[in-house]
Scaffold this motif. Structure first.
Motif, PDB file in Angstrom:
ATOM      1  N   VAL A  92      29.552  19.804 153.699  1.00 11.82           N
ATOM      2  CA  VAL A  92      28.914  20.191 152.434  1.00 11.82           C
ATOM      3  C   VAL A  92      29.478  19.311 151.331  1.00 11.82           C
ATOM      4  N   VAL A  93      28.593  18.623 150.617  1.00 16.99           N
ATOM      5  CA  VAL A  93      29.044  17.788 149.495  1.00 16.99           C
ATOM      6  C   VAL A  93      28.439  18.297 148.199  1.00 16.99           C
ATOM      7  N   SER A  94      29.238  18.213 147.133  1.00 19.73           N
ATOM      8  CA  SER A  94      28.755  18.617 145.808  1.00 19.73           C
ATOM      9  C   SER A  94      28.325  17.378 145.048  1.00 19.73           C
ATOM     10  N   CYS A  95      27.065  17.363 144.644  1.00 26.49           N
ATOM     11  CA  CYS A  95      26.494  16.197 143.961  1.00 26.49           C
ATOM     12  C   CYS A  95      26.038  16.590 142.569  1.00 26.49           C
ATOM     13  N   ALA A  96      25.673  15.570 141.782  1.00 25.72           N
ATOM     14  CA  ALA A  96      25.132  15.840 140.448  1.00 25.72           C
ATOM     15  C   ALA A  96      23.988  14.876 140.191  1.00 25.72           C
ATOM     16  N   ALA A  97      23.011  15.333 139.400  1.00 25.41           N
ATOM     17  CA  ALA A  97      21.860  14.485 139.098  1.00 25.41           C
ATOM     18  C   ALA A  97      21.281  14.863 137.749  1.00 25.41           C
ATOM     19  N   VAL A  98      20.533  13.906 137.176  1.00 22.60           N
ATOM     20  CA  VAL A  98      19.804  14.138 135.926  1.00 22.60           C
ATOM     21  C   VAL A  98      18.326  14.292 136.296  1.00 22.60           C
ATOM     22  N   TRP A  99      17.669  15.305 135.741  1.00 22.23           N
ATOM     23  CA  TRP A  99      16.287  15.634 136.087  1.00 22.23           C
ATOM     24  C   TRP A  99      15.422  15.717 134.835  1.00 22.23           C
ATOM     25  N   ARG A 100      14.129  15.555 135.041  1.00 20.58           N
ATOM     26  CA  ARG A 100      13.169  15.783 133.954  1.00 20.58           C
ATOM     27  C   ARG A 100      12.175  16.848 134.404  1.00 20.58           C
ATOM     28  N   MET A 101      11.898  17.782 133.494  1.00 20.89           N
ATOM     29  CA  MET A 101      10.860  18.771 133.797  1.00 20.89           C
ATOM     30  C   MET A 101       9.496  18.089 133.728  1.00 20.89           C
ATOM     31  N   PRO A 102       8.537  18.499 134.572  1.00 19.18           N
ATOM     32  CA  PRO A 102       7.199  17.914 134.470  1.00 19.18           C
ATOM     33  C   PRO A 102       6.612  18.158 133.087  1.00 19.18           C
ATOM     34  N   SER A 103       5.885  17.184 132.575  1.00 17.02           N
ATOM     35  CA  SER A 103       5.424  17.266 131.185  1.00 17.02           C
ATOM     36  C   SER A 103       4.501  18.459 130.936  1.00 17.02           C
ATOM     37  N   ASP A 104       3.838  18.943 131.980  1.00 18.30           N
ATOM     38  CA  ASP A 104       2.884  20.030 131.763  1.00 18.30           C
ATOM     39  C   ASP A 104       3.393  21.363 132.308  1.00 18.30           C
ATOM     40  N   TRP A 105       4.719  21.549 132.346  1.00 14.25           N
ATOM     41  CA  TRP A 105       5.233  22.804 132.924  1.00 14.25           C
ATOM     42  C   TRP A 105       4.767  24.036 132.156  1.00 14.25           C
ATOM     43  N   ALA A 133      32.941   7.826 146.004  1.00  9.62           N
ATOM     44  CA  ALA A 133      34.362   7.462 146.039  1.00  9.62           C
ATOM     45  C   ALA A 133      35.202   8.452 145.240  1.00  9.62           C
ATOM     46  N   HIS A 134      34.563   9.135 144.278  1.00  7.45           N
ATOM     47  CA  HIS A 134      35.332  10.025 143.401  1.00  7.45           C
ATOM     48  C   HIS A 134      35.296  11.486 143.839  1.00  7.45           C
ATOM     49  N   GLY A 135      34.578  11.794 144.909  1.00  2.00           N
ATOM     50  CA  GLY A 135      34.641  13.166 145.428  1.00  2.00           C
ATOM     51  C   GLY A 135      33.544  14.083 144.926  1.00  2.00           C
ATOM     52  N   ASN A 136      33.776  15.392 145.078  1.00  2.00           N
ATOM     53  CA  ASN A 136      32.772  16.419 144.786  1.00  2.00           C
ATOM     54  C   ASN A 136      32.707  16.753 143.308  1.00  2.00           C
ATOM     55  N   SER A 153      31.161  13.666 134.004  1.00  2.00           N
ATOM     56  CA  SER A 153      31.192  14.489 135.215  1.00  2.00           C
ATOM     57  C   SER A 153      32.642  14.632 135.665  1.00  2.00           C
ATOM     58  N   LEU A 154      32.981  15.834 136.119  1.00  2.00           N
ATOM     59  CA  LEU A 154      34.317  16.099 136.650  1.00  2.00           C
ATOM     60  C   LEU A 154      34.187  16.188 138.159  1.00  2.00           C
ATOM     61  N   ALA A 155      34.787  15.250 138.878  1.00  2.00           N
ATOM     62  CA  ALA A 155      34.672  15.185 140.334  1.00  2.00           C
ATOM     63  C   ALA A 155      36.065  15.131 140.939  1.00  2.00           C
ATOM     64  N   ASP A 156      36.421  16.195 141.670  1.00  2.00           N
ATOM     65  CA  ASP A 156      37.772  16.322 142.228  1.00  2.00           C
ATOM     66  C   ASP A 156      38.823  16.074 141.138  1.00  2.00           C
ATOM     67  N   ASN A 157      39.570  14.958 141.219  1.00  2.00           N
ATOM     68  CA  ASN A 157      40.598  14.736 140.184  1.00  2.00           C
ATOM     69  C   ASN A 157      40.211  13.591 139.237  1.00  2.00           C
ATOM     70  N   HIS A 158      38.904  13.317 139.116  1.00  2.00           N
ATOM     71  CA  HIS A 158      38.440  12.246 138.233  1.00  2.00           C
ATOM     72  C   HIS A 158      37.509  12.797 137.137  1.00  2.00           C
ATOM     73  N   ALA A 159      37.684  12.285 135.925  1.00  2.00           N
ATOM     74  CA  ALA A 159      36.713  12.540 134.846  1.00  2.00           C
ATOM     75  C   ALA A 159      35.983  11.220 134.619  1.00  2.00           C
ATOM     76  N   LEU A 160      34.670  11.234 134.800  1.00  2.00           N
ATOM     77  CA  LEU A 160      33.876  10.004 134.686  1.00  2.00           C
ATOM     78  C   LEU A 160      32.969  10.092 133.468  1.00  2.00           C
ATOM     79  N   LEU A 161      33.062   9.100 132.598  1.00  2.00           N
ATOM     80  CA  LEU A 161      32.193   9.036 131.419  1.00  2.00           C
ATOM     81  C   LEU A 161      31.016   8.117 131.760  1.00  2.00           C
TER      82      LEU A 161
END
Length: 387
Positions: A92-105, A133-136, A153-161
């Motif tokens: 099981v891996v924890s991921c992150a993503a940026v999403w857009r809602m459909p324009s006609d929701w 490389a930076h984890g979950n 994003s905070l991933a394991d022991n890394h803060a990524l800007l």
């Protein structure tokens, strides 16, 4: 229906991710992410009609996996981030993503309210915030009051800007900070400070709270044993730049002045189980919400450490002559802190509580069984603060 009655909405799946739609300042709108292992997960867009006391919902599909954290862009109503679990090579891996809602929701949903639930539209993936490389990834934080171009994003022991480019379809890591020490250190949560030109970040790992300068990605303060057990959540006072609230598995909520981290300024011990969420009201910083696995939500009036410890001060010119002495006596003494209300509409652990970004007197809470409750600050307190 009386003004202060709660409004309850039930999701069919378990859920723990809740956010107010930060860029929406007219409509009262919350986003909820579900946690289902068997079915496609969903994001429920909850619109609250204040005048008629009813909830309108729209459902979007989030097929990537169960949602552990959700964040809304401060600049674009349609853009959001999620942290989610997916299975990859039996892990099981924890991921992150940026999403857009459909324009006609929004279209068509009012003709038949059930349509969106039966034929939900799917979120459009803009980009991944994954750096294997930076984890979950535990959570993603948007730059407060920003233009929607920077996230952490905070991933394991890394803060990524991250810098988001090309309408958020590309994300590049601009700088990183690493938590160093013995053992497997992991960030559990964090908060981007709205003060100091948005150049500071607070993070929690195990029982410690750390402050970071994002310009140099270096640590600026550390509260070693901030709580007796794991720190669950943090929030900055919107009006007092050095004040920070924290909560944790020791059932306590603590308030800190980060200029002097030896002792908390104040400690609340109202909950009887782990405290998962602490939130300052965006306008009236004496109002603090806390949510806990004791199935309760508590609204506290922390007026002594707020930006108005003496209440609303009246100018001399505003007083008529007869009121003079009486007013002087009243003003000198700070008001007392108190629990305003304990909300018990939930029957399961309350994992999240959020203030509305459109109405400062309204808030939502979410328990693991999928129950979302919308409540208001009691009218008597609202008028006492305003008048």
């Amino acid at each position: 229906m009386e003004d202060d009655a709660p409004v309850i909405y039930g999701l069919e799946f378990q859920a723990r991710a809740l956010t107010a739609q930060a860029a929406e300042t007219d409509a009262i709108r919350f986003l909820v992410g579900t946690q289902s292992l068997k079915f496609d997960n969903q994001i429920h867009i909850i619109d609250f009609d204040d005048e008629n006391n009813i909830i309108n919902k729209n459902v979007l599909l989030h097929q990537a996996g169960e949602i552990w954290h959700i964040g809304a862009s401060p600049a674009d109503k349609a853009v959001l981030t999620t942290c989610y679990n997916k299975t990859s090579d039996s892990r099981v891996v924890s991921c992150a993503a940026v999403w857009r809602m459909p324009s006609d929701w929004e279209t068509g949903s009012h003709e038949s309210p059930d349509d969106s639930a039966h034929n939900p539209q799917t979120l459009e993936l803009l980009c991944h915030l994954d750096d294997s490389a930076h984890g979950n990834t535990a959570c993603v934080l948007w730059e407060p009051m920003g233009d929607g171009k920077r996230v952490i994003s905070l991933a394991d022991n890394h803060a990524l800007l991250w810098d988001l480019q090309e309408s958020s379809t590309q994300a590049t890591v601009s700088s990183t900070a690493t938590l160093e020490g013995k053992g497997q250190l992991k960030f559990t949560s964090g908060k981007w400070s709205p003060h100091h030109n948005c150049s500071q970040l607070a993070t929690a790992n195990d029982t410690a709270i750390r402050g970071w300068d994002l310009r140099t990605m270096s640590q600026i303060y550390c509260i070693e044993n901030a709580h007796g057990q794991l720190v669950r959540d943090l929030d900055f006072n919107p009006n007092r730049q050095y004040y920070l609230a924290s909560c944790g598995d020791d059932c306590k909520v603590k308030f800190w002045d980060v200029r002097n981290v030896q002792e908390p300024v104040k400690t609340l011990e109202e909950h009887s189980h782990w405290v998962w969420s602490v939130r300052y009201n965006h306008s009236h910083d004496q109002l603090v919400l806390t949510a806990s696995s004791d199935s309760r939500l508590i609204l506290s009036n922390m007026v002594s450490i707020s930006s108005e410890p003496f209440g609303h001060l009246v100018d001399d010119e505003e007083l008529s002559e007869g009121e003079d002495n009486h007013q002087e006596d009243k003003v000198k003494e700070p008001l007392k802190d108190s629990v305003v209300s304990t909300y018990e509409e939930h029957e399961d652990s309350v994992y999240a509580a959020e203030w509305s970004s459109a109405d400062p007197w309204l808030f939502a809470s979410l328990s693991y069984d999928g129950r979302l409750v919308i409540n208001r600050v009691p009218r008597a307190l609202k008028y006492r603060i305003l008048l």
